[in-house]
Enzyme design. Structure first.
Site, mmCIF file in Angstrom:
data_model
loop_
_atom_site.group_PDB
_atom_site.id
_atom_site.type_symbol
_atom_site.label_atom_id
_atom_site.label_comp_id
_atom_site.label_asym_id
_atom_site.label_seq_id
_atom_site.Cartn_x
_atom_site.Cartn_y
_atom_site.Cartn_z
ATOM 1 N N LEU A 101 7.331 -17.521 -10.541
ATOM 2 C CA LEU A 101 6.508 -18.688 -10.515
ATOM 3 C C LEU A 101 7.082 -19.870 -9.805
ATOM 4 O O LEU A 101 8.183 -19.941 -10.074
ATOM 5 C CB LEU A 101 6.043 -19.075 -12.090
ATOM 6 N N ASP A 102 6.331 -20.661 -9.082
ATOM 7 C CA ASP A 102 6.836 -21.562 -8.436
ATOM 8 C C ASP A 102 7.366 -22.926 -9.633
ATOM 9 O O ASP A 102 7.040 -22.656 -10.622
ATOM 10 C CB ASP A 102 5.832 -22.313 -7.751
ATOM 11 N N VAL A 103 8.435 -23.660 -9.079
ATOM 12 C CA VAL A 103 8.835 -24.529 -10.014
ATOM 13 C C VAL A 103 7.711 -25.434 -10.601
ATOM 14 O O VAL A 103 7.979 -25.665 -11.796
ATOM 15 C CB VAL A 103 9.948 -25.425 -9.108
#
Ligand code: URA
Length: 233
Positions: A101-103
């Site tokens: 998952l992206d930051v």
């Protein structure tokens, strides 16, 4: 296997904590108090007890994290803290995230040390469903529903059909069945929309509604089985 490793992997505590329990004579093997951390336990043969409770060794661990923003889906990183920092109790198990998952993305992220299952869950052929709550800086129209269903060109191929449910002008829920890099953001970007908030509500059948942001829980044995069932064939 060493007694301290056996105990730590059972989830009883960190290596340091279980060593303290051993020192305090709290651990018995086949009814006898054992005082040595390195006592050789034979899994499935010896019976290890703590406080009247039998302790079973567990090789693989499965954790569902509700990932907050600001953490990177990795076990180490030079810029952001890794998601594994959020599960310090499982340091012994050397967990890693199942996918990314992206930051700035929040939500359901599975962590495990079961490399085989992780690999399969991420393999395109199993098409594990992922549902995202999405907010965008523009207006979601029915045109998007149709386009995502047909698939859009990404990395030289059409994306698998995605299901978009529009909740309001700027919000929707998108279910996809693959996991290309930044896939959701890129799908909306394709239509000039910038994703301003992204939360993964479910990974397969696992939702984070009962888990506070930044917290986690162990999967139940039934959930573990159900996950393995998905990638059986
Ligand atoms: N798609 C994205 O663009 N970002 C995520 O974090 C997950 C899916």
């Amino acid at each position: 296997m060493r007694l301290d490793k056996y105990l730590a992997n059972s989830g009883l505590g960190s290596r340091k904590e279980v060593k303290t329990l051993i020192k305090k004579k709290k651990i018995t093997v086949d009814g006898v108090i054992v005082k040595s951390d390195s006592f050789d336990v034979k899994e499935g043969v010896n019976h290890v007890f703590y406080d009247g409770q039998e302790i079973f060794y567990k090789e693989f661990h499965y954790i569902l994290l509700n990932k907050p923003q600001g953490y990177v889906s990795a076990v180490e990183d030079n810029v952001y803290p890794p998601v594994t920092d959020l599960v310090p109790e499982y340091e012994f198990a050397k967990l890693f995230p199942v996918g990314r998952l992206d930051v700035d993305t929040t939500g359901a992220l599975l962590l495990t040390n079961d490399g085989d299952l992780c690999h399969k869950l991420l393999a395109p052929k199993y098409h594990v469903d992922k549902t995202y709550y999405v907010e965008v800086d523009g207006v979601m129209t029915n045109k998007l529903i149709k386009a995502f269903k047909s698939g859009i060109m990404m990395d030289g191929e059409l994306t698998l059909p995605g299901d978009l449910v529009i909740l309001s002008e700027h919000t929707g829920e998108l279910t996809i069945h693959q996991g290309k890099f930044h896939q959701v953001k890129r799908m909306f970007q394709h239509f000039g929309l910038k994703v301003t908030r992204l939360d993964r509500k479910t990974f397969a059948f696992l939702g984070h509604e009962d888990i506070e942001l930044g917290s986690y829980r162990e999967l139940t044995p039934e959930e573990e089985e159900q996950l393995k069932e998905i990638v059986k064939n």
